[in-house]
Design a protein around this motif. Structure first.
Motif, mmCIF file in Angstrom:
data_model
loop_
_atom_site.group_PDB
_atom_site.id
_atom_site.type_symbol
_atom_site.label_atom_id
_atom_site.label_comp_id
_atom_site.label_asym_id
_atom_site.label_seq_id
_atom_site.Cartn_x
_atom_site.Cartn_y
_atom_site.Cartn_z
ATOM 1 N N ILE A 89 -16.112 -1.332 2.832
ATOM 2 C CA ILE A 89 -14.687 -1.304 2.498
ATOM 3 C C ILE A 89 -14.212 0.141 2.442
ATOM 4 O O ILE A 89 -14.801 0.974 1.746
ATOM 5 C CB ILE A 89 -14.409 -1.975 1.138
ATOM 6 N N GLU A 90 -13.161 0.432 3.191
ATOM 7 C CA GLU A 90 -12.570 1.773 3.128
ATOM 8 C C GLU A 90 -11.513 1.797 2.033
ATOM 9 O O GLU A 90 -10.735 0.850 1.886
ATOM 10 C CB GLU A 90 -11.928 2.144 4.457
ATOM 11 N N LEU A 99 -7.682 4.798 7.239
ATOM 12 C CA LEU A 99 -6.609 4.864 6.257
ATOM 13 C C LEU A 99 -6.332 6.292 5.818
ATOM 14 O O LEU A 99 -5.254 6.613 5.340
ATOM 15 C CB LEU A 99 -6.964 4.020 5.009
ATOM 16 N N GLN A 154 -5.067 2.003 -1.371
ATOM 17 C CA GLN A 154 -5.076 1.043 -0.269
ATOM 18 C C GLN A 154 -6.518 0.796 0.137
ATOM 19 O O GLN A 154 -7.370 1.700 0.040
ATOM 20 C CB GLN A 154 -4.275 1.609 0.915
ATOM 21 N N LYS A 157 -9.317 -1.496 2.976
ATOM 22 C CA LYS A 157 -9.458 -2.260 4.218
ATOM 23 C C LYS A 157 -10.910 -2.689 4.369
ATOM 24 O O LYS A 157 -11.821 -1.868 4.205
ATOM 25 C CB LYS A 157 -9.051 -1.417 5.427
ATOM 26 N N SER A 190 -8.472 -10.310 6.279
ATOM 27 C CA SER A 190 -8.818 -9.377 7.351
ATOM 28 C C SER A 190 -8.883 -10.080 8.699
ATOM 29 O O SER A 190 -8.835 -9.448 9.750
ATOM 30 C CB SER A 190 -10.169 -8.706 7.050
#
Length: 324
Positions: free
Chosen positions: A276-277, A313, A263, A265, A230
């Motif tokens: 965390i997304e 996202l 996914q 991020k 990141s």
């Protein structure tokens, strides 16, 4: 020549990474070597070719001189070699308990050079100078691998050859256990050193996120590759699929268990944990998970505008949002 090996040995720390434990970048020395190798391969002049041949011959002679000195070194009493290597390592502050040692020869300055095997952890190449110096086998092997990738003909100096020092994978597995990481280590590499002189390692985990590890006097510091990546850095042994798999397992049994993660991020972290997304396979559906002590402490449905910068996202409506 061993003098050249000693110079390479002593210069390892300076040639590697300089930075904070969690925010390191690829070594400029190795990066420059790679760039130079690419440039040189494109050379065309005879003068250049002659220079390269001279360099190769010098490296060959250096290797032969080093090997000859090692062969000429007295077989010596194994117990004396072990005691001398132990004394030198102890003087460096190393916790290594030497179980086997070999006198490799002497440097051009008539200083004994040893390879030592430790009861636990990596072995070392030891220079019995004043003060003594030591570099662990894992670091030397990693440096050699990187140098050869940049130039297959590179003279990588003195490396560890005793059988007990060849199982580098077990060394990295031991590091992971000491750092409290429960994954199955499948790859590892010494990637450099901090400004304080501590070696930084990267480990890869089977079907899971990897880590950067740094050992200091106070213990191990571990930084997940999700955090490293990141920040725009690279983890060569970790895939996005492995990181997605980690979060998918953590979401089981939570209000986000219906999400098939596509996914993820890392949004950030604080004393309350990591945020965390996750983007789900269902169109427009996503969550933000707060991870604390290796478990999901809270789940927020997207959108969650009060969490970091909100969901990026996924795009959802307010009616679809669920906040726990």
């Amino acid at each position: 020549m061993l003098k050249k090996s000693l110079a390479a040995l002593c210069g390892v720390a300076g040639a590697l990474l300089i930075g904070t434990p969690a925010l390191l970048a690829p070594t400029t020395a190795f990066a420059d070597m790679a760039g130079q190798s690419t440039l040189l391969r494109g050379g065309r002049s005879n003068e250049y070719q002659d220079q390269r041949e001279q360099e190769r011959e010098a490296r060959r002679q250096g290797r032969e001189g080093r090997e000859q000195r090692q062969q000429e070194a007295a077989p010596a009493d194994p117990e004396k070699a072990k005691a001398d290597a132990q004394a030198a390592l102890t003087a460096t502050g190393s916790p290594c308990s030497v179980t086997e040692a070999k006198l490799l020869g002497q440097t051009a300055e008539q200083v004994d050079l040893f390879e030592a095997v430790c009861a636990t952890g990596p072995g070392y190449i030891v220079v019995a100078s004043t003060p003594p110096q030591a570099v662990d086998c894992a670091l030397l092997a990693s440096q050699a691998e990187t140098a050869r990738a940049a130039d297959p003909n590179a003279d990588v100096g003195t490396l560890c050859t005793l059988p007990a020092n060849q199982n580098i994978a077990s060394v990295f597995s031991g590091y992971a256990r000491e750092a409290g990481i429960a994954c199955t280590v499948d790859e590892g590499l010494a990637i450099g050193q901090t400004a304080a002189g501590e070696t930084v390692y990267e480990i890869g985990c089977a079907d899971s996120d990897g880590y950067w590890l740094e050992k200091s006097a106070s213990g191990w510091t571990k930084t997940p590759c999700l955090q490293i990546m990141s920040q725009g850095k690279t983890c060569r042994f970790t895939t996005v699929a492995e990181q997605v798999s980690d979060l998918q397992k953590l979401l089981a049994g939570t209000d986000a268990s219906d999400c098939t993660v596509q996914q993820i991020k890392l949004m950030g972290q604080n004393a309350n944990g990591q945020f965390i997304e996750a983007k789900c396979d269902t169109a427009g559906k996503g969550y933000i998970a707060r991870i604390k002590d290796g478990a999901v402490a809270q789940v927020y449905g997207c959108p969650a505008p009060t969490i970091g910068g909100g969901c990026t996202l996924t795009t959802t409506t307010e009616d679809e949002a669920t906040e726990q």
